[in-house]
Design a protein around this motif. Structure first.
Motif, PDB file in Angstrom:
ATOM      1  N   GLY A 197       0.802  -1.216   0.000  1.00 40.38           N
ATOM      2  CA  GLY A 197       0.000   0.000   0.000  1.00 40.38           C
ATOM      3  C   GLY A 197       0.831   1.260   0.000  1.00 40.38           C
ATOM      4  O   GLY A 197       0.613   2.167  -0.791  1.00 40.38           O
ATOM      5  N   TRP A 198       1.825   1.346   0.865  1.00 37.81           N
ATOM      6  CA  TRP A 198       2.644   2.551   0.913  1.00 37.81           C
ATOM      7  C   TRP A 198       3.845   2.469  -0.021  1.00 37.81           C
ATOM      8  O   TRP A 198       4.448   3.499  -0.333  1.00 37.81           O
ATOM      9  N   SER A 199       4.201   1.279  -0.492  1.00 42.46           N
ATOM     10  CA  SER A 199       5.334   1.144  -1.407  1.00 42.46           C
ATOM     11  C   SER A 199       5.079   1.820  -2.743  1.00 42.46           C
ATOM     12  O   SER A 199       6.018   2.244  -3.428  1.00 42.46           O
ATOM     13  N   ARG A 200       3.830   1.936  -3.097  1.00 42.78           N
ATOM     14  CA  ARG A 200       3.484   2.582  -4.366  1.00 42.78           C
ATOM     15  C   ARG A 200       3.923   4.047  -4.396  1.00 42.78           C
ATOM     16  O   ARG A 200       4.019   4.649  -5.451  1.00 42.78           O
ATOM     17  N   GLU A 201       4.193   4.617  -3.235  1.00 41.85           N
ATOM     18  CA  GLU A 201       4.587   6.026  -3.112  1.00 41.85           C
ATOM     19  C   GLU A 201       6.081   6.251  -3.342  1.00 41.85           C
ATOM     20  O   GLU A 201       6.513   7.393  -3.497  1.00 41.85           O
ATOM     21  N   VAL A 202       6.899   5.193  -3.367  1.00 44.41           N
ATOM     22  CA  VAL A 202       8.350   5.345  -3.432  1.00 44.41           C
ATOM     23  C   VAL A 202       8.776   6.112  -4.682  1.00 44.41           C
ATOM     24  O   VAL A 202       9.579   7.042  -4.605  1.00 44.41           O
ATOM     25  N   LYS A 203       8.244   5.763  -5.823  1.00 42.78           N
ATOM     26  CA  LYS A 203       8.627   6.438  -7.061  1.00 42.78           C
ATOM     27  C   LYS A 203       8.258   7.926  -7.010  1.00 42.78           C
ATOM     28  O   LYS A 203       9.017   8.782  -7.453  1.00 42.78           O
ATOM     29  N   LEU A 204       7.110   8.240  -6.447  1.00 40.75           N
ATOM     30  CA  LEU A 204       6.696   9.637  -6.309  1.00 40.75           C
ATOM     31  C   LEU A 204       7.627  10.402  -5.362  1.00 40.75           C
ATOM     32  O   LEU A 204       7.998  11.555  -5.637  1.00 40.75           O
ATOM     33  N   LEU A 205       8.014   9.759  -4.269  1.00 44.69           N
ATOM     34  CA  LEU A 205       8.928  10.399  -3.326  1.00 44.69           C
ATOM     35  C   LEU A 205      10.301  10.633  -3.956  1.00 44.69           C
ATOM     36  O   LEU A 205      10.921  11.674  -3.752  1.00 44.69           O
ATOM     37  N   LYS A 206      10.775   9.650  -4.750  1.00 46.32           N
ATOM     38  CA  LYS A 206      12.063   9.812  -5.416  1.00 46.32           C
ATOM     39  C   LYS A 206      12.009  10.945  -6.440  1.00 46.32           C
ATOM     40  O   LYS A 206      13.002  11.634  -6.648  1.00 46.32           O
ATOM     41  N   ALA A 207      10.873  11.134  -7.064  1.00 43.44           N
ATOM     42  CA  ALA A 207      10.733  12.231  -8.030  1.00 43.44           C
ATOM     43  C   ALA A 207      10.702  13.579  -7.312  1.00 43.44           C
ATOM     44  O   ALA A 207      11.259  14.559  -7.809  1.00 43.44           O
ATOM     45  N   LYS A 208      10.093  13.618  -6.143  1.00 43.73           N
ATOM     46  CA  LYS A 208       9.981  14.868  -5.398  1.00 43.73           C
ATOM     47  C   LYS A 208      11.285  15.236  -4.699  1.00 43.73           C
ATOM     48  O   LYS A 208      11.685  16.395  -4.666  1.00 43.73           O
ATOM     49  N   TYR A 209      11.962  14.236  -4.141  1.00 42.86           N
ATOM     50  CA  TYR A 209      13.199  14.452  -3.389  1.00 42.86           C
ATOM     51  C   TYR A 209      14.347  13.784  -4.137  1.00 42.86           C
ATOM     52  O   TYR A 209      14.622  12.604  -3.950  1.00 42.86           O
ATOM     53  N   LYS A 210      15.014  14.529  -4.978  1.00 37.63           N
ATOM     54  CA  LYS A 210      16.045  13.975  -5.864  1.00 37.63           C
ATOM     55  C   LYS A 210      17.202  13.336  -5.107  1.00 37.63           C
ATOM     56  O   LYS A 210      17.860  12.454  -5.639  1.00 37.63           O
ATOM     57  N   ASN A 211      17.462  13.779  -3.862  1.00 36.50           N
ATOM     58  CA  ASN A 211      18.560  13.173  -3.104  1.00 36.50           C
ATOM     59  C   ASN A 211      18.290  11.704  -2.767  1.00 36.50           C
ATOM     60  O   ASN A 211      19.209  10.966  -2.431  1.00 36.50           O
ATOM     61  N   LEU A 212      17.051  11.251  -2.888  1.00 37.39           N
ATOM     62  CA  LEU A 212      16.739   9.842  -2.652  1.00 37.39           C
ATOM     63  C   LEU A 212      17.284   8.937  -3.754  1.00 37.39           C
ATOM     64  O   LEU A 212      17.442   7.737  -3.552  1.00 37.39           O
ATOM     65  N   ASP A 213      17.599   9.516  -4.916  1.00 35.00           N
ATOM     66  CA  ASP A 213      18.155   8.718  -6.008  1.00 35.00           C
ATOM     67  C   ASP A 213      19.505   8.128  -5.636  1.00 35.00           C
ATOM     68  O   ASP A 213      19.914   7.114  -6.199  1.00 35.00           O
ATOM     69  N   ASP A 214      20.206   8.752  -4.702  1.00 33.77           N
ATOM     70  CA  ASP A 214      21.520   8.275  -4.296  1.00 33.77           C
ATOM     71  C   ASP A 214      21.448   7.166  -3.254  1.00 33.77           C
ATOM     72  O   ASP A 214      22.457   6.557  -2.931  1.00 33.77           O
ATOM     73  N   ILE A 215      20.268   6.925  -2.711  1.00 42.14           N
ATOM     74  CA  ILE A 215      20.090   5.915  -1.671  1.00 42.14           C
ATOM     75  C   ILE A 215      19.584   4.622  -2.300  1.00 42.14           C
ATOM     76  O   ILE A 215      18.657   4.630  -3.106  1.00 42.14           O
ATOM     77  N   ILE A 216      20.208   3.515  -1.940  1.00 46.03           N
ATOM     78  CA  ILE A 216      19.746   2.206  -2.398  1.00 46.03           C
ATOM     79  C   ILE A 216      18.483   1.878  -1.607  1.00 46.03           C
ATOM     80  O   ILE A 216      18.504   1.828  -0.378  1.00 46.03           O
ATOM     81  N   MET A 217      17.390   1.666  -2.318  1.00 47.29           N
ATOM     82  CA  MET A 217      16.109   1.338  -1.694  1.00 47.29           C
ATOM     83  C   MET A 217      15.908  -0.173  -1.778  1.00 47.29           C
ATOM     84  O   MET A 217      15.835  -0.732  -2.875  1.00 47.29           O
ATOM     85  N   MET A 218      15.795  -0.806  -0.626  1.00 48.16           N
ATOM     86  CA  MET A 218      15.696  -2.261  -0.545  1.00 48.16           C
ATOM     87  C   MET A 218      14.504  -2.632   0.319  1.00 48.16           C
ATOM     88  O   MET A 218      14.288  -2.038   1.373  1.00 48.16           O
ATOM     89  N   ILE A 219      13.740  -3.608  -0.130  1.00 49.36           N
ATOM     90  CA  ILE A 219      12.604  -4.093   0.660  1.00 49.36           C
ATOM     91  C   ILE A 219      12.620  -5.614   0.653  1.00 49.36           C
ATOM     92  O   ILE A 219      13.016  -6.246  -0.333  1.00 49.36           O
ATOM     93  N   GLY A 220      12.217  -6.192   1.770  1.00 50.74           N
ATOM     94  CA  GLY A 220      12.182  -7.643   1.861  1.00 50.74           C
ATOM     95  C   GLY A 220      11.160  -8.098   2.875  1.00 50.74           C
ATOM     96  O   GLY A 220      10.543  -7.304   3.575  1.00 50.74           O
ATOM     97  N   GLY A 221      10.981  -9.392   2.917  1.00 52.22           N
ATOM     98  CA  GLY A 221      10.035  -9.989   3.855  1.00 52.22           C
ATOM     99  C   GLY A 221       8.859 -10.592   3.118  1.00 52.22           C
ATOM    100  O   GLY A 221       8.968 -11.052   1.985  1.00 52.22           O
TER     101      GLY A 221
END
Length: 93
Positions: free
Chosen positions: A18-42
């Motif tokens: 549900g909230w993972s769908r927001e990641v791409k939008l957040l990366k577009a809004k906050y460009k500094n997130l492009d430098d962070i490796i985004m990893m999800i598991g479980g």
């Protein structure tokens, strides 16, 4: 602002989608997130699902590494490989 290089998220009950769908939008809004490796598991879905369907879906949400129902050591191995591949690519540019 924290200097983080990796953001690791663990989902226990499959509610992460549900909230993972927001990641791409957040990366577009906050460009500094492009430098962070985004990893999800479980457990990434409610109910059952297979990695062949789930991994591409979460990558489309903006995650770099997706580990659906794999053990921690496997996930860390994937992270290590991702970093090595990224560093090799950057050194060739």
């Amino acid at each position: 602002e924290t200097g983080a290089e990796v953001l690791m998220i663990s989902s226990l009950n499959g509610e992460a989608e549900g909230w993972s769908r927001e990641v791409k939008l957040l990366k577009a809004k906050y460009k500094n997130l492009d430098d962070i490796i985004m990893m999800i598991g479980g457990n990434l879905v409610v109910g059952t699902g297979n990695a062949e369907d789930i991994v591409p879906r979460y990558k489309n949400y903006g995650f770099d590494i997706v580990c659906h129902q794999v053990d921690l050591n496997t996930g860390l191995d994937l992270l290590e490989t991702f970093i090595k591949d990224r560093d090799a690519k950057e050194s060739n540019e």
